[in-house]
Scaffold this active site. Sequence first.
Site, PDB file in Angstrom:
ATOM      1  N   GLU A  25     -26.972  -7.492  51.626  1.00 41.66           N
ATOM      2  CA  GLU A  25     -27.831  -8.677  51.697  1.00 41.66           C
ATOM      3  C   GLU A  25     -28.600  -8.885  50.401  1.00 41.66           C
ATOM      4  O   GLU A  25     -29.793  -9.183  50.414  1.00 41.66           O
ATOM      5  CB  GLU A  25     -28.780  -8.611  52.895  1.00 41.66           C
ATOM      6  CG  GLU A  25     -28.346  -9.573  53.988  1.00 41.66           C
ATOM      7  CD  GLU A  25     -29.382  -9.818  55.068  1.00 41.66           C
ATOM      8  OE1 GLU A  25     -29.189  -9.284  56.170  1.00 41.66           O
ATOM      9  OE2 GLU A  25     -30.349 -10.551  54.822  1.00 41.66           O
ATOM     10  N   TYR A  27     -24.951 -20.061  51.548  1.00 36.92           N
ATOM     11  CA  TYR A  27     -25.371 -18.708  51.925  1.00 36.92           C
ATOM     12  C   TYR A  27     -24.408 -17.676  51.358  1.00 36.92           C
ATOM     13  O   TYR A  27     -23.267 -17.561  51.810  1.00 36.92           O
ATOM     14  CB  TYR A  27     -25.488 -18.543  53.450  1.00 36.92           C
ATOM     15  CG  TYR A  27     -26.106 -17.205  53.775  1.00 36.92           C
ATOM     16  CD1 TYR A  27     -27.485 -17.063  53.888  1.00 36.92           C
ATOM     17  CD2 TYR A  27     -25.321 -16.063  53.898  1.00 36.92           C
ATOM     18  CE1 TYR A  27     -28.065 -15.833  54.130  1.00 36.92           C
ATOM     19  CE2 TYR A  27     -25.889 -14.821  54.125  1.00 36.92           C
ATOM     20  CZ  TYR A  27     -27.264 -14.715  54.244  1.00 36.92           C
ATOM     21  OH  TYR A  27     -27.832 -13.489  54.467  1.00 36.92           O
ATOM     22  N   GLU A  72     -24.014 -13.567  49.653  1.00 38.21           N
ATOM     23  CA  GLU A  72     -24.590 -12.234  49.487  1.00 38.21           C
ATOM     24  C   GLU A  72     -23.722 -11.434  48.535  1.00 38.21           C
ATOM     25  O   GLU A  72     -22.539 -11.715  48.394  1.00 38.21           O
ATOM     26  CB  GLU A  72     -24.603 -11.472  50.827  1.00 38.21           C
ATOM     27  CG  GLU A  72     -25.528 -12.032  51.872  1.00 38.21           C
ATOM     28  CD  GLU A  72     -25.499 -11.197  53.153  1.00 38.21           C
ATOM     29  OE1 GLU A  72     -24.938 -10.075  53.152  1.00 38.21           O
ATOM     30  OE2 GLU A  72     -26.031 -11.678  54.160  1.00 38.21           O
ATOM     31  N   HIS A 110     -20.913  -5.640  55.399  1.00 42.53           N
ATOM     32  CA  HIS A 110     -21.985  -6.240  56.187  1.00 42.53           C
ATOM     33  C   HIS A 110     -21.312  -7.323  57.026  1.00 42.53           C
ATOM     34  O   HIS A 110     -20.971  -8.381  56.514  1.00 42.53           O
ATOM     35  CB  HIS A 110     -23.076  -6.834  55.272  1.00 42.53           C
ATOM     36  CG  HIS A 110     -24.158  -7.533  56.040  1.00 42.53           C
ATOM     37  ND1 HIS A 110     -24.904  -8.556  55.523  1.00 42.53           N
ATOM     38  CD2 HIS A 110     -24.600  -7.339  57.306  1.00 42.53           C
ATOM     39  CE1 HIS A 110     -25.778  -8.972  56.443  1.00 42.53           C
ATOM     40  NE2 HIS A 110     -25.606  -8.256  57.534  1.00 42.53           N
ATOM     41  N   ASP A 135     -24.007  -2.256  57.304  1.00 41.23           N
ATOM     42  CA  ASP A 135     -24.524  -2.878  58.517  1.00 41.23           C
ATOM     43  C   ASP A 135     -23.349  -3.556  59.227  1.00 41.23           C
ATOM     44  O   ASP A 135     -23.001  -4.689  58.917  1.00 41.23           O
ATOM     45  CB  ASP A 135     -25.615  -3.891  58.138  1.00 41.23           C
ATOM     46  CG  ASP A 135     -26.137  -4.646  59.345  1.00 41.23           C
ATOM     47  OD1 ASP A 135     -25.762  -4.292  60.480  1.00 41.23           O
ATOM     48  OD2 ASP A 135     -26.913  -5.604  59.144  1.00 41.23           O
ATOM     49  N   ASP A 185     -26.275  -0.027  61.744  1.00 42.43           N
ATOM     50  CA  ASP A 185     -25.777   0.482  60.451  1.00 42.43           C
ATOM     51  C   ASP A 185     -25.022   1.786  60.684  1.00 42.43           C
ATOM     52  O   ASP A 185     -25.480   2.650  61.440  1.00 42.43           O
ATOM     53  CB  ASP A 185     -26.958   0.690  59.504  1.00 42.43           C
ATOM     54  CG  ASP A 185     -27.734  -0.599  59.294  1.00 42.43           C
ATOM     55  OD1 ASP A 185     -27.540  -1.246  58.265  1.00 42.43           O
ATOM     56  OD2 ASP A 185     -28.529  -0.967  60.203  1.00 42.43           O
ATOM     57  N   HIS A 197     -34.160  -3.290  58.463  1.00 36.37           N
ATOM     58  CA  HIS A 197     -33.270  -2.148  58.739  1.00 36.37           C
ATOM     59  C   HIS A 197     -33.796  -0.887  58.064  1.00 36.37           C
ATOM     60  O   HIS A 197     -34.430  -0.969  57.006  1.00 36.37           O
ATOM     61  CB  HIS A 197     -31.866  -2.396  58.175  1.00 36.37           C
ATOM     62  CG  HIS A 197     -31.076  -3.414  58.951  1.00 36.37           C
ATOM     63  ND1 HIS A 197     -29.990  -3.099  59.721  1.00 36.37           N
ATOM     64  CD2 HIS A 197     -31.223  -4.757  59.050  1.00 36.37           C
ATOM     65  CE1 HIS A 197     -29.494  -4.193  60.268  1.00 36.37           C
ATOM     66  NE2 HIS A 197     -30.220  -5.219  59.883  1.00 36.37           N
TER      67      HIS A 197
END
Length: 304
Positions: A63, A101, A103, A158, A192, A237, A277
Site C-alpha cells: 500500500e 488508485y 499501489e 496485497h 496482506d 497478513d 495492520h
Amino acid sequence: MAALWRPLLLSALLAACELRCAAAFRICAFNAHHFGDSKSKDGVVMKSLVKIVTRCDVILLQEVRDSKQKALPKLLSQINRESREQYDYVASERLGRSEAYQEQYAFFYRTGSVSVTGKYQFPDDRPGDRDAFAREPFVVRFRAPKTEIQEFVLIPQHTSPTNATKEMDALYDVLQDVRKMWKTENIMLLGDFNADCGYLAKKNRKKVRLITDPDLKWLLPEDTDTTVRASTSCAYDRIVVNGRKLSDAVVPSSARAFNFQEEFRLTEDEALDVSDHYPVEVLLRSGAVSLSCSLLLVLLVFLS
Ligand SMILES: *[C@@H]1O[C@H](CO)[C@@H](O)[C@H](O)[C@H]1NC(C)=O
C-alpha cells in the site's frame, strides 16, 4: 599459565558466539496503509516506520501510494541517517486496475546482510489467467550469505479484499512460474492476503490451492491478529513457505505479528496513524554462524 587463560578465552569466545547466534535473519511484511506524501511528512509516524523497517533484514511494504515518488526515498534517507546499518530498496511500478488508485510493492533490505539478485514484474495478462490480480506480484530474489538457505525468492501480494479467494488461488500459478523461471524451490509468499474473517470464507478454503497443497506451510498461527483495531481480530497478513528446504531453514515458531502499538507504547489512535495492520515476520536460521557455534562447543569439550 595456560591453565589460567584457557577458561577465560573460552568463555569470551562462547559469549561472542552466543551473541552472533542470537542474530537470526528477519523477514517482514507490512501493509503500511496508504504510505505516501502525507505520511512521509509526519515526523512521529516516520519515527515508528523507521523502527519497524530497521528491525528487519528484508521487509515488504505494501500500500505504497507515492504518486510524487518522494515518500520512499525520504523513508530510505531517514533510515540511513538514523540507523547504524545501511538500507536500500527496490520497488515495483505503480500497480492497479484504475489510474485513480495505484499501489506499489517495495522491499527495503539491509545492505550489509542481503543483496538483490533478480527481480521480475508479473504482467497484467499472464497466460492462463488473464488479469487475476489487482496488483500483480513483483517477485524479487535475494542473496543472504549469512543465512543457512543462502538464496531465496519473495512473492509479495496485497489482494483486493473482494477477490481475495481468487487471487490467493492464482498465486499458486505464480509460484509454479517462479519455480520454473528461477529453478528454485526456496520461495516465500507474503503480504496482506486478506486471508481471514469476511474475505476468506471457511467453505472456500478447500478451493484455494495455496492452502490445500501440502508442500506449502502457512506459518502464522490461525488465531494471529494482524490488525491494530482492538475491535477486530483477523489473520489477514500471512507468510507461506514453499518446499522442505526453506521450511527447515525457518526458526521454529518464530512467525508472528509484531504488535508495534504495545512495543512502542502507543495509543490505538497513534498506532492507527502508522497503519491499521501489524507487520508479520519470521526468522531464518543463520548458516555459518550455527556451524561455528557447534565447532566451538566441540573445541570446548575437547580442551576441558
Ligand atoms: C475482481 O475480479 C474481476 C474479474 O477478474 C475484476 O473484473 C474486478 O475488477 C476485480 N475487483 C477488484 C476490486 O479488483
